[in-house]
Design an enzyme around this catalytic site. Sequence first.
Site, mmCIF file in Angstrom:
data_model
loop_
_atom_site.group_PDB
_atom_site.id
_atom_site.type_symbol
_atom_site.label_atom_id
_atom_site.label_comp_id
_atom_site.label_asym_id
_atom_site.label_seq_id
_atom_site.Cartn_x
_atom_site.Cartn_y
_atom_site.Cartn_z
ATOM 1 N N GLN A 129 -2.282 -1.448 -4.923
ATOM 2 C CA GLN A 129 -2.904 -1.315 -4.105
ATOM 3 C C GLN A 129 -1.436 -0.862 -2.635
ATOM 4 O O GLN A 129 -1.925 0.069 -2.430
ATOM 5 C CB GLN A 129 -3.982 -2.515 -3.836
ATOM 6 C CG GLN A 129 -4.560 -1.760 -2.800
ATOM 7 C CD GLN A 129 -6.100 -2.807 -1.735
ATOM 8 O OE1 GLN A 129 -5.492 -3.923 -2.055
ATOM 9 N NE2 GLN A 129 -6.361 -2.507 -0.957
ATOM 10 N N ASP A 169 7.007 -0.641 -12.344
ATOM 11 C CA ASP A 169 5.870 -1.202 -12.849
ATOM 12 C C ASP A 169 6.010 -1.824 -14.189
ATOM 13 O O ASP A 169 6.323 -1.208 -15.198
ATOM 14 C CB ASP A 169 4.258 -0.742 -12.281
ATOM 15 C CG ASP A 169 3.077 -1.442 -12.069
ATOM 16 O OD1 ASP A 169 2.778 -1.495 -11.108
ATOM 17 O OD2 ASP A 169 2.950 -2.262 -13.425
ATOM 18 N N TYR A 214 -3.547 -18.950 -6.911
ATOM 19 C CA TYR A 214 -3.090 -18.048 -6.310
ATOM 20 C C TYR A 214 -2.563 -18.662 -5.327
ATOM 21 O O TYR A 214 -1.384 -18.683 -4.687
ATOM 22 C CB TYR A 214 -4.153 -16.957 -6.407
ATOM 23 C CG TYR A 214 -3.305 -15.720 -5.443
ATOM 24 C CD1 TYR A 214 -3.157 -15.068 -5.915
ATOM 25 C CD2 TYR A 214 -4.402 -15.725 -4.183
ATOM 26 C CE1 TYR A 214 -2.293 -13.748 -4.982
ATOM 27 C CE2 TYR A 214 -3.548 -14.729 -3.239
ATOM 28 C CZ TYR A 214 -2.931 -13.421 -3.958
ATOM 29 O OH TYR A 214 -2.379 -12.393 -2.837
HETATM 30 P P1 NAD Z 1 -2.273 -5.438 -6.993
HETATM 31 O O1 NAD Z 1 -2.921 -6.178 -8.360
HETATM 32 O O2 NAD Z 1 -2.439 -4.041 -6.472
HETATM 33 O O3 NAD Z 1 -0.677 -4.622 -8.046
HETATM 34 C C1 NAD Z 1 -0.073 -5.176 -8.842
HETATM 35 C C2 NAD Z 1 0.732 -4.666 -9.469
HETATM 36 O O4 NAD Z 1 1.978 -5.770 -10.545
HETATM 37 C C3 NAD Z 1 -0.228 -3.703 -11.115
HETATM 38 O O5 NAD Z 1 0.857 -2.482 -10.157
HETATM 39 C C4 NAD Z 1 1.020 -4.785 -11.888
HETATM 40 O O6 NAD Z 1 0.656 -3.284 -12.901
HETATM 41 C C5 NAD Z 1 1.971 -5.120 -11.778
HETATM 42 N N1 NAD Z 1 2.322 -5.950 -11.867
HETATM 43 C C6 NAD Z 1 1.401 -7.333 -13.049
HETATM 44 N N2 NAD Z 1 2.206 -8.211 -13.761
HETATM 45 C C7 NAD Z 1 3.805 -7.379 -13.548
HETATM 46 C C8 NAD Z 1 4.438 -7.761 -14.221
HETATM 47 N N3 NAD Z 1 4.977 -9.229 -15.063
HETATM 48 N N4 NAD Z 1 5.708 -7.195 -13.976
HETATM 49 C C9 NAD Z 1 5.897 -6.068 -13.521
HETATM 50 N N5 NAD Z 1 4.385 -5.446 -12.922
HETATM 51 C C10 NAD Z 1 3.540 -6.158 -12.658
HETATM 52 O O7 NAD Z 1 -1.594 -5.816 -5.723
HETATM 53 P P2 NAD Z 1 -0.985 -5.897 -4.619
HETATM 54 O O8 NAD Z 1 -2.758 -6.027 -4.092
HETATM 55 O O9 NAD Z 1 -0.385 -4.245 -5.000
HETATM 56 O O10 NAD Z 1 -1.073 -6.964 -3.895
HETATM 57 C C11 NAD Z 1 1.141 -6.399 -4.071
HETATM 58 C C12 NAD Z 1 1.758 -7.846 -3.418
HETATM 59 O O11 NAD Z 1 0.573 -8.468 -2.380
HETATM 60 C C13 NAD Z 1 1.180 -9.149 -3.942
HETATM 61 O O12 NAD Z 1 2.299 -10.340 -4.056
HETATM 62 C C14 NAD Z 1 -0.054 -9.777 -3.948
HETATM 63 O O13 NAD Z 1 -0.157 -11.305 -3.831
HETATM 64 C C15 NAD Z 1 0.337 -9.579 -2.493
HETATM 65 N N6 NAD Z 1 -1.360 -9.183 -1.432
HETATM 66 C C16 NAD Z 1 -2.000 -8.292 -1.556
HETATM 67 C C17 NAD Z 1 -3.469 -8.803 -0.915
HETATM 68 C C18 NAD Z 1 -4.174 -7.184 -0.571
HETATM 69 O O14 NAD Z 1 -5.546 -7.152 -0.123
HETATM 70 N N7 NAD Z 1 -3.553 -6.068 -1.226
HETATM 71 C C19 NAD Z 1 -3.012 -9.377 0.726
HETATM 72 C C20 NAD Z 1 -2.246 -10.426 0.224
HETATM 73 C C21 NAD Z 1 -1.368 -10.590 0.133
HETATM 74 C C1 AKB Z 2 -6.795 -11.084 -2.448
HETATM 75 O O1 AKB Z 2 -8.628 -10.889 -2.329
HETATM 76 O O2 AKB Z 2 -6.047 -12.318 -3.686
HETATM 77 C C2 AKB Z 2 -5.771 -10.821 -1.728
HETATM 78 C C3 AKB Z 2 -5.276 -11.257 -0.572
HETATM 79 C C4 AKB Z 2 -5.723 -11.977 0.596
HETATM 80 O O3 AKB Z 2 -4.124 -12.130 -1.106
HETATM 81 N N1 AKB Z 2 -6.666 -9.718 -1.251
#
Ligand code: NAD
Ligand code: AKB
Length: 315
Positions: A12, A34, A140
């Site tokens: 995302q 990825d 998490y």
């Molecule tokens: P996502 O799940 O959409 O994307 C994560 C990506 O990591 C995926 O494309 C997946 O294929 C890849 N992945 C998983 N395992 C892997 C591995 N072993 N090696 C390489 N790639 C791998 O997550 P996101 O929403 O893009 O989140 C990215 C980061 O931001 C994460 O650390 C998440 O905790 C953090 N985050 C996201 C949000 C949110 O709302 N999206 C909020 C807070 C924090």
């Molecule tokens: C989740 O809901 O796990 C994420 C985050 C807030 O870290 N979107």
Amino acid sequence: MKRILVTGAGGQIGSWLVPRLRDAYGVSKVLATDVRHSGSDASDGPFQVVDATDAKAVGQAVMRHRADTVFHLAAILSAVGERDPRLAWHVNMSSLEAVLEVAREQKCAVFVPSSIGVFGSSTPKDPAPQDAIMRPETMYGVTKLAGELLCDYYHARYDVDTRGLRFPGLVSYGAPPGGGTTDWAVEIFHKAVRNGRYTCFLGADTQLDFMYMPDAIRAAVELMEADPGRLVHRNAFNVTAMQLTPASLAAEIRVHVPDFAIDYAVDPVRQGIADSWPDRVDDSAAREEWGWQPAYDAASTARDMFEHLSEGAVV
Ligand code: NAD
Ligand code: AKB
């Protein structure tokens, strides 16, 4: 930042961050990686399959690309992490350790997103301070908090330039969210466009912090470009833009889809996670130390989402 490697680039956040970095620093300067291929990655610029838990593979990719900065996005999010806690521990901790070791050896700066998931029920809820009691109740959250501490350690011990943000829930079109507790705030828009109704897995009045993706991407880039001398809270800064409940976002959606209906089928696991997180975080440290200022509130987020979804961005 001149040459950048992004892990977890197909998710995302990565699907927004990579084009933004390529616009700013040049297409060939940003290597997207990825563990899996996603739809657009190969055509938009350099892409390589790299399992971020494999330190050797990460090290080779960083070396070949001559990266000076890593945006480490690969992770398992909160809801999937509660379904498979061992997977969350393995992916989130092994990949971070791999990236930090490579950064130490090859002298890279590292951005690692943390989350409001680092907080637990014993943290003050409104607002959760920057420096707070942190006893997360999800795997998490445990990995995200351990990750913040590990990033601080690598900075203090090895002088690695580690920086991070505690992102709230992120609202975006494009790549769908990857299995978090805040995914409802994305799903609701798609269902509004497609069906005019949405069944939410959280209760109507569950309040959490949110941010629109363009703000989140700008925050990450601004933090990485900030004067390091000003950063006290490197890993990681509270940031927020708006507080939403399913009921309040449904009201915003009715401005655009007047007949929109929402009902509720509460999932006890995700409701429990959301209830353990703060209603609002205090992001004054980010505002003071590197000038954080969100541009989007709930109304402008909804307006922009509907503009793009009506152009065919519904998944
Ligand atoms: P996502 O799940 O959409 O994307 C994560 C990506 O990591 C995926 O494309 C997946 O294929 C890849 N992945 C998983 N395992 C892997 C591995 N072993 N090696 C390489 N790639 C791998 O997550 P996101 O929403 O893009 O989140 C990215 C980061 O931001 C994460 O650390 C998440 O905790 C953090 N985050 C996201 C949000 C949110 O709302 N999206 C909020 C807070 C924090
Ligand atoms: C989740 O809901 O796990 C994420 C985050 C807030 O870290 N979107």
